[in-house]
Design a protein around this motif. Structure first.
Motif, PDB file in Angstrom:
ATOM      1  N   VAL A  25       0.843  -1.198   0.000  1.00 28.76           N
ATOM      2  CA  VAL A  25       0.000   0.000   0.000  1.00 28.76           C
ATOM      3  C   VAL A  25       0.877   1.246   0.000  1.00 28.76           C
ATOM      4  CG1 VAL A  25      -1.681   1.348   1.323  1.00 28.76           C
ATOM      5  CG2 VAL A  25      -2.004  -1.111   1.058  1.00 28.76           C
ATOM      6  N   GLU A  26       1.947   1.239   0.812  1.00 30.37           N
ATOM      7  CA  GLU A  26       2.863   2.386   0.844  1.00 30.37           C
ATOM      8  C   GLU A  26       3.547   2.577  -0.508  1.00 30.37           C
ATOM      9  OE1 GLU A  26       3.276   4.739   3.148  1.00 30.37           O
ATOM     10  OE2 GLU A  26       1.651   3.738   4.214  1.00 30.37           O
ATOM     11  N   LYS A  27       3.909   1.486  -1.145  1.00 32.04           N
ATOM     12  CA  LYS A  27       4.538   1.564  -2.468  1.00 32.04           C
ATOM     13  C   LYS A  27       3.550   2.144  -3.484  1.00 32.04           C
ATOM     14  CE  LYS A  27       7.213  -1.161  -5.725  1.00 32.04           C
ATOM     15  NZ  LYS A  27       7.764  -2.456  -6.059  1.00 32.04           N
ATOM     16  N   LEU A  28       2.300   1.709  -3.417  1.00 28.43           N
ATOM     17  CA  LEU A  28       1.261   2.237  -4.302  1.00 28.43           C
ATOM     18  C   LEU A  28       1.066   3.731  -4.076  1.00 28.43           C
ATOM     19  CD1 LEU A  28      -1.042   1.726  -6.360  1.00 28.43           C
ATOM     20  CD2 LEU A  28      -2.497   1.151  -4.416  1.00 28.43           C
ATOM     21  N   LEU A  29       0.965   4.136  -2.828  1.00 27.70           N
ATOM     22  CA  LEU A  29       0.802   5.555  -2.504  1.00 27.70           C
ATOM     23  C   LEU A  29       2.045   6.355  -2.907  1.00 27.70           C
ATOM     24  CD1 LEU A  29      -0.987   5.339   0.959  1.00 27.70           C
ATOM     25  CD2 LEU A  29      -1.986   6.072  -1.215  1.00 27.70           C
ATOM     26  N   GLY A  30       3.203   5.736  -2.823  1.00 26.98           N
ATOM     27  CA  GLY A  30       4.447   6.403  -3.203  1.00 26.98           C
ATOM     28  C   GLY A  30       4.534   6.727  -4.682  1.00 26.98           C
ATOM     29  N   SER A  31       3.734   6.040  -5.495  1.00 22.64           N
ATOM     30  CA  SER A  31       3.739   6.311  -6.933  1.00 22.64           C
ATOM     31  C   SER A  31       2.876   7.523  -7.293  1.00 22.64           C
ATOM     32  CB  SER A  31       3.248   5.082  -7.698  1.00 22.64           C
ATOM     33  OG  SER A  31       1.874   4.854  -7.435  1.00 22.64           O
ATOM     34  N   PRO A  33       1.592  11.665  -6.619  1.00 25.44           N
ATOM     35  CA  PRO A  33       2.181  12.923  -6.143  1.00 25.44           C
ATOM     36  C   PRO A  33       2.033  13.027  -4.627  1.00 25.44           C
ATOM     37  CG  PRO A  33       0.781  13.309  -8.047  1.00 25.44           C
ATOM     38  CD  PRO A  33       0.590  11.878  -7.653  1.00 25.44           C
ATOM     39  N   ARG A  34       3.042  13.561  -3.964  1.00 21.50           N
ATOM     40  CA  ARG A  34       3.100  13.573  -2.506  1.00 21.50           C
ATOM     41  C   ARG A  34       1.857  14.150  -1.814  1.00 21.50           C
ATOM     42  NH1 ARG A  34       8.054  13.621   1.027  1.00 21.50           N
ATOM     43  NH2 ARG A  34       7.176  13.891   3.093  1.00 21.50           N
ATOM     44  N   PRO A  35       1.349  15.325  -2.223  1.00 18.61           N
ATOM     45  CA  PRO A  35       0.166  15.852  -1.522  1.00 18.61           C
ATOM     46  C   PRO A  35      -1.046  14.920  -1.630  1.00 18.61           C
ATOM     47  CG  PRO A  35       1.142  17.560  -2.899  1.00 18.61           C
ATOM     48  CD  PRO A  35       1.846  16.273  -3.219  1.00 18.61           C
ATOM     49  N   LEU A  36      -1.184  14.285  -2.782  1.00 16.68           N
ATOM     50  CA  LEU A  36      -2.298  13.353  -2.975  1.00 16.68           C
ATOM     51  C   LEU A  36      -2.105  12.096  -2.132  1.00 16.68           C
ATOM     52  CD1 LEU A  36      -4.914  12.621  -4.442  1.00 16.68           C
ATOM     53  CD2 LEU A  36      -3.523  11.736  -6.310  1.00 16.68           C
ATOM     54  N   ALA A  37      -0.894  11.556  -2.138  1.00 20.12           N
ATOM     55  CA  ALA A  37      -0.599  10.343  -1.367  1.00 20.12           C
ATOM     56  C   ALA A  37      -0.815  10.558   0.122  1.00 20.12           C
ATOM     57  CB  ALA A  37       0.835   9.889  -1.632  1.00 20.12           C
ATOM     58  N   GLU A  38      -0.476  11.738   0.617  1.00 15.91           N
ATOM     59  CA  GLU A  38      -0.644  12.022   2.041  1.00 15.91           C
ATOM     60  C   GLU A  38      -2.105  12.192   2.431  1.00 15.91           C
ATOM     61  OE1 GLU A  38       1.848  15.415   2.650  1.00 15.91           O
ATOM     62  OE2 GLU A  38       3.677  14.203   2.719  1.00 15.91           O
ATOM     63  N   ALA A  39      -2.944  12.510   1.455  1.00 15.42           N
ATOM     64  CA  ALA A  39      -4.363  12.753   1.738  1.00 15.42           C
ATOM     65  C   ALA A  39      -5.209  11.495   1.598  1.00 15.42           C
ATOM     66  CB  ALA A  39      -4.900  13.830   0.803  1.00 15.42           C
ATOM     67  N   LEU A  40      -4.648  10.407   1.073  1.00  9.05           N
ATOM     68  CA  LEU A  40      -5.422   9.190   0.817  1.00  9.05           C
ATOM     69  C   LEU A  40      -5.143   8.094   1.830  1.00  9.05           C
ATOM     70  CD1 LEU A  40      -5.151   8.778  -3.060  1.00  9.05           C
ATOM     71  CD2 LEU A  40      -7.064   9.689  -1.745  1.00  9.05           C
ATOM     72  N   ARG A  41      -6.162   7.284   2.027  1.00  5.86           N
ATOM     73  CA  ARG A  41      -6.047   6.050   2.811  1.00  5.86           C
ATOM     74  C   ARG A  41      -6.617   4.944   1.931  1.00  5.86           C
ATOM     75  NH1 ARG A  41      -9.205   2.957   6.013  1.00  5.86           N
ATOM     76  NH2 ARG A  41      -8.182   1.857   7.707  1.00  5.86           N
ATOM     77  N   ILE A  42      -5.869   3.856   1.754  1.00  3.99           N
ATOM     78  CA  ILE A  42      -6.312   2.757   0.900  1.00  3.99           C
ATOM     79  C   ILE A  42      -6.366   1.470   1.713  1.00  3.99           C
ATOM     80  CG2 ILE A  42      -5.789   1.370  -1.140  1.00  3.99           C
ATOM     81  CD1 ILE A  42      -4.381   3.788  -2.313  1.00  3.99           C
ATOM     82  N   ASP A  43      -7.496   0.779   1.612  1.00  2.00           N
ATOM     83  CA  ASP A  43      -7.703  -0.509   2.268  1.00  2.00           C
ATOM     84  C   ASP A  43      -8.079  -1.494   1.163  1.00  2.00           C
ATOM     85  OD1 ASP A  43      -8.349  -2.638   3.890  1.00  2.00           O
ATOM     86  OD2 ASP A  43     -10.073  -1.681   4.834  1.00  2.00           O
ATOM     87  N   THR A  44      -7.305  -2.563   0.996  1.00  2.00           N
ATOM     88  CA  THR A  44      -7.577  -3.521  -0.078  1.00  2.00           C
ATOM     89  C   THR A  44      -7.968  -4.877   0.510  1.00  2.00           C
ATOM     90  OG1 THR A  44      -5.267  -4.210  -0.203  1.00  2.00           O
ATOM     91  CG2 THR A  44      -5.943  -2.408  -1.643  1.00  2.00           C
ATOM     92  N   ARG A  45      -8.992  -5.465  -0.082  1.00  2.00           N
ATOM     93  CA  ARG A  45      -9.472  -6.773   0.380  1.00  2.00           C
ATOM     94  C   ARG A  45      -9.869  -7.630  -0.809  1.00  2.00           C
ATOM     95  NH1 ARG A  45     -12.706  -5.267   5.818  1.00  2.00           N
ATOM     96  NH2 ARG A  45     -11.270  -3.641   6.472  1.00  2.00           N
TER      97      ARG A  45
END
Length: 124
Positions: A25-31, A33-45
């Motif tokens: 999830v961190e790797k996905l968020l790292g791809s 832009p930083r402001p967007l990644a910091e504003a999102l929370r992703i839960d995968t199931r």
């Protein structure tokens, strides 16, 4: 046989385990832009779709539940907008072939097919 010629089937939708580790999830968020990644929370199931030729008995339902219980159990209910990713319509994934074979080997002959998708719950 064409899929549209097949007899009607019951489809069960069953929840599954956590699909991506915290690292993934961190790797996905790292791809992003930083402001967007910091504003999102992703839960995968994982989500399982089971096509049946007839309703399952209680005993068969218990066997199916045991077969589809694996991995890390999710904590709590998912939050946010769900984006569902499934194999392309008309294809059968290798996971599906193997899962269906295993179900048949466990005596679940009413199972026509088991397929797996990933539900990405995104919250800003």
């Amino acid at each position: 046989m064409n899929p549209q010629d097949a007899p009607p089937q019951q489809i069960l939708t069953l929840p599954g385990a956590v699909a991506l580790s915290a690292f993934r999830v961190e790797k996905l968020l790292g791809s992003l832009p930083r402001p967007l990644a910091e504003a999102l929370r992703i839960d995968t199931r994982f989500v399982h779709f089971v096509a049946l030729s007839a309703p399952l008995t209680a005993a068969e339902d218990a066997v199916l539940e045991r077969l589809l219980t694996y991995g890390t159990a999710p904590a709590g209910e998912p939050q946010g907008t769900m984006l569902l990713v499934v194999p392309r319509f008309g294809t059968e994934s290798p996971w599906s072939s193997k899962a269906t074979d295993i179900a048949h080997n466990c005596g679940l002959m009413k199972v026509v097919r088991i397929e797996r998708g990933v539900a990405h719950h995104v919250q800003a």
